[in-house]
Enzyme design. Structure first.
Site, PDB file in Angstrom:
ATOM      1  N   ASP A 266       3.199  -4.792   7.688  1.00  0.00           N
ATOM      2  CA  ASP A 266       1.942  -4.032   7.628  1.00  0.00           C
ATOM      3  C   ASP A 266       0.815  -5.052   7.770  1.00  0.00           C
ATOM      4  OD1 ASP A 266      -0.401  -2.837   6.919  1.00  0.00           O
ATOM      5  OD2 ASP A 266       0.298  -2.083   4.981  1.00  0.00           O
TER       6      ASP A 266
ATOM      7  N   GLN B  94      -4.490  -5.618   6.967  1.00  0.00           N
ATOM      8  CA  GLN B  94      -5.477  -6.517   6.361  1.00  0.00           C
ATOM      9  C   GLN B  94      -5.437  -7.906   6.976  1.00  0.00           C
ATOM     10  OE1 GLN B  94      -7.734  -5.442   4.274  1.00  0.00           O
ATOM     11  NE2 GLN B  94      -6.861  -3.413   3.966  1.00  0.00           N
TER      12      GLN B  94
ATOM     13  N   LYS C  55     -10.330  -0.876  10.848  1.00  0.00           N
ATOM     14  CA  LYS C  55     -10.609  -2.010   9.966  1.00  0.00           C
ATOM     15  C   LYS C  55     -10.980  -3.255  10.757  1.00  0.00           C
ATOM     16  CE  LYS C  55      -7.703  -0.832   5.951  1.00  0.00           C
ATOM     17  NZ  LYS C  55      -7.471   0.580   6.119  1.00  0.00           N
TER      18      LYS C  55
ATOM     19  N   CYS D 239      -4.754   2.580  -3.538  1.00  0.00           N
ATOM     20  CA  CYS D 239      -3.490   3.092  -2.979  1.00  0.00           C
ATOM     21  C   CYS D 239      -2.334   2.140  -3.262  1.00  0.00           C
ATOM     22  CB  CYS D 239      -3.602   3.357  -1.476  1.00  0.00           C
ATOM     23  SG  CYS D 239      -4.780   4.615  -1.062  1.00  0.00           S
TER      24      CYS D 239
ATOM     25  N   HIS E  50       0.867  -1.174   0.000  1.00  0.00           N
ATOM     26  CA  HIS E  50       0.000   0.000   0.000  1.00  0.00           C
ATOM     27  C   HIS E  50       0.911   1.234   0.000  1.00  0.00           C
ATOM     28  CE1 HIS E  50      -2.753   2.954   1.877  1.00  0.00           C
ATOM     29  NE2 HIS E  50      -3.745   2.165   1.567  1.00  0.00           N
TER      30      HIS E  50
END
Lengths: 153, 412
Positions: free
Chosen positions: B202, B205, B228, B370, B126
């Site tokens: 990261d 997700q 999220k 993104c 991202h």
């Protein structure tokens, strides 16, 4: 499609499916500018060839949605063979229509219809104002074209 | 939650927003990779905070200030357990995951990396895990190298040895936000540690959808966002190995991050408060704590199972119904991916697809997500993306498919 008729008018879909003035021009003598919509990744290239004060040719390359393609195609058709002043004037009036508040659209239409400077077919894009996210799609080609014909400071 | 029966109908009822209509149709929310909806517990808790215990934390020696402080610090402990950190001191609250990654870029990286060093990024990242490193790269003349991807959107690890030369930092997402690819994080961190590199994961997700164990992943830093995972916007988390956090210089300067300030200078507070200058997002942190409890109550294993089953159902249904007219990007099998389904349909621009879908109450994302470098590799400008979560079920997928069909009719 109920609800979307204002956006996807027949003339818009026609320009999307059969875009006018597609392609490239050799630079120089033509001038080319690129425009981006960072929100959706749309890209446009506008080529303009002038003869003195007149737009002799204009070519467009768009990678984008139906609205950005149709709007750029309709723009190319309407500025071809116009003078730079006339084109500049058209850009201003188009942007004005795109910045109208949703509640004013109908009255804007009335005054346009009685005006000798009517935007003609371009008025079909007025429905975009109801979908604020899409206004950037409709103005992408116009802003890029504007960069070419407006002398840099 | 017991057994394999996932009570998605009951779960849906926990989310007030999912009761609303859009354009006269019941909402079908399929954009949880962008942000999840919030259960009523989270919303109520944040309202209660403002009604009952609103006070600044770590300052006042009065009852409600102590309540606010202890609720906030309990969340730190809860988050720490949720990702199996070895200490709650390893949990730094930020405003979002982007700030968490930037914190590492501005403190650890700027104190450790020099000209000639290499940062290795995956091609699935991202922008938030790309741009902070590009900023550093141009400042310090540090090289950025990319792990390539295969045709089906998985990381191509065939030339890892060459890629790892002179690498001091590896930055990789656990799950791709654009394609849903589950990356082999453990394999990557093992290889990176072999050459002495530090690994930043990261996990935006993955944390909302999978069981997370920072030790098992082999991460040195891990960033994720609260919004999220059923929590509010405005709060993110940076987890870092304690020994690294302790050696790092502070990030922003101000109150809370100091032990002492004189006219000559300051001394920094202990970890993690050293990195939390100014009044934190107290209500949001407390709301995140409730979100963690909510997810734990359902169970992360059950959540993953539900999402994998639903993803499998969606991939089959879309493929059966639309055949070659619909391209799904990323790995083929549901087991290799999260609930993110990135697709294109005929040559209809994703913007137009999402506009028509909206008319049927269906919320999907359209664009480059993104991830412009990734989109360039895939040779597309944009895709439409449906992303699933705990409150989605098979009926949502059917509505999605019907709406895609309608888009086909307009642009045929």
């Amino acid at each position: 499609m109920p609800g979307l008729e204002d956006l996807y008018k027949e003339i818009i879909l026609d320009h999307y499916k059969n875009p006018r003035n597609q392609g490239e021009l050799s630079v120089p003598p033509a001038i080319m500018e690129e425009g981006f919509n960072p929100l959706c990744g749309d890209e446009v290239k506008v080529y303009v060839l002038t003869d003195g004060n007149v737009i002799k040719d204009i070519r467009i390359g768009v990678q984008g949605c139906s609205i950005s393609q149709a709007s750029a195609s309709m723009m190319a058709e309407s500025v071809l063979n116009k003078t730079l002043e006339e084109a500049k004037n058209l850009i201003e009036r188009f942007k004005e229509m795109m910045s109208a508040h949703e509640s004013n659209i109908d009255s804007a239409e009335l005054s346009e219809d009685n005006n000798e400077n009517s935007l003609g077919d371009l008025q079909a894009l007025k429905g975009v104002v109801k979908y604020p996210v899409r206004i950037k799609c409709a103005t992408l080609g116009w802003n890029t074209f504007d960069q070419i014909i407006t002398p840099k400071e | 939650m017991t057994g394999s029966i996932f009570e998605s109908e009951k779960i849906k009822g926990d989310f007030p927003l999912l009761e609303r209509e859009v354009n006269g149709k019941p909402i079908v929310y399929l954009d949880s990779a962008a942000t999840s909806q919030k259960p009523i517990e989270v919303i109520d808790k944040m309202t209660d905070y403002y009604k009952q215990i609103n006070a600044n934390v770590h300052r006042g020696a009065y009852h409600i200030a102590e309540l606010a402080t202890s609720e906030m610090e309990e969340t730190r402990a809860k988050v720490s357990r949720f990702i199996n950190a070895s200490s709650e001191k390893e949990i730094v609250f930020t405003k979002n995951a982007t700030e968490a990654i930037n914190l590492v870029a501005y403190t650890w990286a700027r104190s450790q990396l020099n000209e000639g060093d290499v940062i290795l990024l995956s091609s699935l990242e991202h922008h938030s895990n790309i741009v902070p490193w590009q900023q550093l790269s141009s400042e310090r003349n540090i090289q950025i190298r990319w792990i390539p991807i295969t045709q089906d959107g998985q990381l191509d690890l065939s030339s890892m040895d060459e890629l790892l030369a002179d690498v001091k930092l590896l930055c990789v997402s656990a799950v791709s936000n654009a394609l849903g690819t589950i990356n082999p994080v453990k394999q990557l961190t093992d290889a990176a540690h072999q050459v002495g590199a530090i690994c930043l994961v990261d996990a935006c997700q993955s944390v909302p959808h999978f069981e997370t164990d920072v030790a098992e992943l082999g991460a040195d830093f891990l960033a994720f966002s609260g919004h999220k995972m059923c929590g509010p916007t405005g709060v993110g988390v940076l987890w870092g190995r304690l020994d690294l956090l302790e050696k790092m210089p502070p990030f922003l300067g101000g109150g809370e991050m100091i032990l002492n300030v004189t006219s000559d200078g300051f001394t920094t507070n202990e970890v993690p408060w050293k990195f939390e200058a100014g009044t934190p997002p107290i209500a949001e942190i407390i709301g995140l704590g409730v979100a963690v409890t909510y997810l734990e109550k359902i169970g992360m294993k059950a959540i993953r199972e539900h999402e994998q089953n639903l993803t499998s159902y969606a991939l089959d249904l879309l493929t059966d119904r639309f055949g070659d007219d619909l391209i799904i990007y990323g790995p083929e099998a549901a087991v290799e991916r999260s609930g993110v389904i990135s697709f294109s349909y005929r040559d209809i621009h994703p913007h137009d697809i999402s506009q028509v879908l909206d008319q049927y109450g269906v919320c999907v994302r359209a664009g480059h997500h993104c991830c412009k470098p990734l989109m360039t590799l895939l040779g597309v400008n944009a895709t439409a993306r449906a992303s699933l979560y705990i409150y989605n079920d098979e009926s949502d997928i059917k509505v999605l498919a019907d709406a895609i069909n309608e888009a086909g009719k307009i642009f045929s």
